[in-house]
Design an enzyme around this catalytic site. Structure first.
Site, PDB file in Angstrom:
ATOM      1  N   ASP A  98       0.862  -1.292   0.104  1.00 52.63           N
ATOM      2  CA  ASP A  98      -0.056   0.236  -0.188  1.00 52.63           C
ATOM      3  C   ASP A  98       0.795   1.209   0.067  1.00 52.63           C
ATOM      4  OD1 ASP A  98      -2.241   1.782   0.560  1.00 52.63           O
ATOM      5  OD2 ASP A  98      -3.217  -0.005   1.387  1.00 52.63           O
ATOM      6  N   ASP A 200      -2.899   4.812  -2.215  1.00 51.16           N
ATOM      7  CA  ASP A 200      -3.882   5.534  -1.203  1.00 51.16           C
ATOM      8  C   ASP A 200      -4.064   6.964  -1.734  1.00 51.16           C
ATOM      9  OD1 ASP A 200      -5.017   5.146   1.559  1.00 51.16           O
ATOM     10  OD2 ASP A 200      -3.830   6.759   1.989  1.00 51.16           O
ATOM     11  N   GLU A 257      -6.355   4.305  -5.562  1.00 51.06           N
ATOM     12  CA  GLU A 257      -7.371   4.747  -4.753  1.00 51.06           C
ATOM     13  C   GLU A 257      -7.871   6.202  -5.041  1.00 51.06           C
ATOM     14  OE1 GLU A 257      -9.471   5.142  -0.419  1.00 51.06           O
ATOM     15  OE2 GLU A 257      -7.456   6.005  -1.025  1.00 51.06           O
ATOM     16  N   HIS A 329     -11.598  -2.183   3.234  1.00 47.13           N
ATOM     17  CA  HIS A 329     -11.080  -1.955   4.509  1.00 47.13           C
ATOM     18  C   HIS A 329     -11.801  -0.652   5.217  1.00 47.13           C
ATOM     19  CE1 HIS A 329      -8.359   0.214   2.667  1.00 47.13           C
ATOM     20  NE2 HIS A 329      -8.017   0.970   3.671  1.00 47.13           N
ATOM     21  N   ASP A 330     -12.341   0.025   4.166  1.00 46.57           N
ATOM     22  CA  ASP A 330     -12.977   1.379   4.472  1.00 46.57           C
ATOM     23  C   ASP A 330     -14.308   1.218   4.214  1.00 46.57           C
ATOM     24  OD1 ASP A 330     -10.565   2.575   4.650  1.00 46.57           O
ATOM     25  OD2 ASP A 330     -10.257   3.144   2.672  1.00 46.57           O
TER      26      ASP A 330
HETATM   27  C1  GLC Z   1      -7.503   5.803   2.386  1.00 46.55           C
HETATM   28  C2  GLC Z   1      -7.423   4.457   2.985  1.00 46.55           C
HETATM   29  C3  GLC Z   1      -8.028   4.560   4.530  1.00 46.55           C
HETATM   30  C4  GLC Z   1      -7.451   5.763   5.271  1.00 46.55           C
HETATM   31  C5  GLC Z   1      -6.981   7.017   4.255  1.00 46.55           C
HETATM   32  C6  GLC Z   1      -5.903   7.782   4.606  1.00 46.55           C
HETATM   33  O1  GLC Z   1      -8.759   5.958   1.957  1.00 46.55           O
HETATM   34  O2  GLC Z   1      -8.037   3.317   2.622  1.00 46.55           O
HETATM   35  O3  GLC Z   1      -8.163   3.451   5.194  1.00 46.55           O
HETATM   36  O4  GLC Z   1      -7.975   5.959   6.278  1.00 46.55           O
HETATM   37  O5  GLC Z   1      -6.853   6.887   3.140  1.00 46.55           O
HETATM   38  O6  GLC Z   1      -4.707   7.366   4.677  1.00 46.55           O
END
Ligand code: GLC
Ligand code: CA
Length: 564
Positions: A98, A200, A257, A329-330
């Site tokens: 990640d 991310d 993402e 996971h979010d």
């Molecule tokens: C992304 C991750 C999330 C995290 C955020 C800040 O959205 O998937 O879990 O809290 O970034 O890094």
């Protein structure tokens, strides 16, 4: 479209803290992951994305990194990591790390040195502003996790910017030294033998040239970060540079993402020579989003879900390859989010799996999704771990929502839903740990677990395994990977059906989410003549029938058929 090694693969996301604990401290770890590689291989997984395992205070569960070159001791050692990479390779699997580089942790050395000397080299690694004597903040931006985006730089008369938690200071990407540090780290990991990265929160790295206030959208007088992102121009320069200097030399697989990309940006992001190999299709996950908070978000029904995923397929067309998900996971569990309570069962979970999985794109499975794990009921705010859920609760209360309703919206949306321990068995703590799990297991583990489903050919797990095998079957692969996507019976209520068309082959994918039977008229062949029959190559239970140009599906039944 140029063919890539990863197009016909299947990916799996591991949330390491909750996947498998090898030493009884209640925290999942790398050795635990290694012990489950054979399971992933058996399932048919090729690409494994690990949520962060770098050294971190875990304020945002690892998305706050204090050393990009070290493994957090809670997850293991660098030697364990090397072993994992090697063991995966032995099984023809590849690991994705990640890449969390919009921000680091406030415990990172860069940040510590910025505090010591804000005017020096490391002060320029962050967005610092002088404190205003009247206490007015530089901007009224609200951080994603609540409260203003500005916090005091400890020991100084300055403020720093954090669009996420205050323990996640934003890195200043305008500074070439920051960018070089990021690329150096990427190359270092690629040299270790990983396959690439999930990237991310990347859309946040570009800030607007002018920092200014926007109209407040809540009582707190603050304004969503989305407003400033809309005005930020030129992210492509950074992303193109990162691709050329760090990813391209290794032919890395990268999946972004990306939320809120601008409409003309899709080809630049994942088209030919795009910034990334792929990006997630979040169309259904963001449906109903409200700036007011989770409590105000509109719930999605299956017709809306269909419109989202069909719309995304139409938008992407042949431009590139989305990565498809129903949860991560979010997000809450897909089976709970998309399937209404009244119909949630193994048949409907298989139906949902079928239609999400066989779209055009690279399918990602999130740990536990393959057994149909569900949301857990959140009864008190004290049981929450996730910082964004704790904030969402307070936001709801501040907006005058009752405690009960606030908790109900958390049971639906909370990120903790996906973070409970993986359910390996009906044994103590779901077989995840011999100790006390860091986050309490979901009581549904007694019914929903790997051990029970492994031995049953009609389980959700068995269905996922069949879906993976089907997508890789040489007889159908070309169509299921590269074939066009075309909606079928688009207006049929609670029916999701589409056809994948390849060279001389048409594969119908259909699911009936009604409890009563439905008939679906077969689409036309390439010459415009309706297909009359077909051969079912996978069903989510029972024996779906195709005759006289119609597919007959029982209630909650799903089928995949080659049309003839
Ligand atoms: C992304 C991750 C999330 C995290 C955020 C800040 O959205 O998937 O879990 O809290 O970034 O890094
Ligand atoms: Ca452990």
């Amino acid at each position: 479209m140029e063919r890539k090694w990863w197009h016909d693969k299947v990916a799996y996301q591991i949330y390491p803290k909750s996947f498998m604990d090898s030493n009884g401290d209640g925290i999942g770890d790398l050795k635990g992951i290694i012990s489950k590689l054979d399971y992933l291989k058996w399932l048919g997984v090729d690409i494994v994305w690990l949520s962060p395992i770098y050294r971190s205070p875990l304020a945002d569960e690892g998305y706050d990194i204090s050393d990009y070159y070290a493994i957090d001791p809670r997850f293991g050692t660098m030697q364990d990591m090397e072993e994992l990479i090697a063991e995966a390779k032995k099984r023809d699997m590849t690991i994705l790390m990640d890449l969390v580089v919009n921000h680091c942790s406030d415990e990172h050395e860069w940040f510590r040195r910025a505090c010591e000397d804000p005017e020096g080299k490391y002060g320029k690694f962050f967005y610092l502003r002088d404190k205003d004597p009247d206490g007015k903040l530089p901007t009224n931006w609200r951080s994603y996790f609540g409260g203003p985006c500005w916090a005091e730089l400890p020991g100084t008369d300055k403020l720093y910017l954090h669009v996420f938690h205050k323990k996640q200071p934003d890195l200043n990407w305008e500074n070439p030294e920051v960018r070089e540090e990021v690329y150096k780290n990427i190359r270092w990991w690629m040299e270790k033998g990983i396959g690439g990265f999930r990237i991310d929160a990347i859309i946040n790295i570009k800030k607007p040239a002018v920092f200014r206030d926007y109209p407040a959208d809540r009582e707190d007088g603050l304004s969503t970060v989305h407003n400033m992102l809309r005005e930020a121009e030129g992210i492509g320069e950074f992303l193109g540079e990162m691709r050329d200097k760090a990813f391209a030399p290794y032919d890395a697989f990268t999946v972004g993402e990306v939320f809120n990309e601008k409409s003309d940006e899709l080809p630049l992001f994942i088209g030919e020579n795009g910034y990334f190999s792929s990006m997630f299709d979040f169309s259904a996950e963001i449906y109903g989003h409200s700036e007011k908070g989770w409590f105000d978000a509109k719930r999605i029904d299956l017709d809306a879900y269909k419109n989202c995923i069909f719309g995304a397929q139409e938008k992407i067309g042949d431009i590139g390859f989305y990565s498809t998900i129903i949860e991560n996971h979010d997000e809450p569990r897909g089976a709970s989010r998309y399937l209404p309570d009244e119909i949630r069962c193994e048949s409907s979970k298989k139906a949902l799996a079928t239609v999400y999985f066989l779209r055009r794109g690279l399918p990602f499975i999130y740990q536990g999704q393959e057994i149909g794990m569900e949301n857990k009921k959140i009864r008190t705010v004290e049981e929450l771990d996730d910082i964004s859920s704790i904030d969402a609760y307070q936001v709801a209360i501040d907006a005058g929502i009752s405690k009960e309703k606030a908790l109900e919206s958390l049971s639906y949306h909370s990120r903790d839903n996906a973070r409970t321990p993986m359910q390996w068995s009906a044994g103590k703590h779901a077989g995840f740990t011999a100790g006390e799990p860091w986050l309490k297991e979901n009581p549904c583990y007694r019914e929903i677990n790997v051990q029970e489903q492994e031995g049953r050919s009609d389980s959700v797990l068995a269905h996922y395994r069949k879906l993976i095998a089907l997508r890789k079957d040489p007889a159908f692969k070309e169509t299921l990977v590269y074939g066009d996507f075309e909606p079928v019976s688009r207006d049929a209520h609670n029916v999701i059906a589409y056809v994948r068309r390849g060279d001389g082959q048409a594969i119908l994918v259909a699911a009936n989410f009604n409890t009563e039977a439905r008939q679906i008229a077969l689409p036309a062949d390439a010459d415009g003549k309706p297909f009359r029959g077909g051969r079912v190559i996978l069903s989510g239970g029972g024996s779906p029938v195709i005759e006289d140009g119609t597919l007959h599906l029982e209630g909650l039944q799903s089928a995949v058929a080659v049309l003839e």
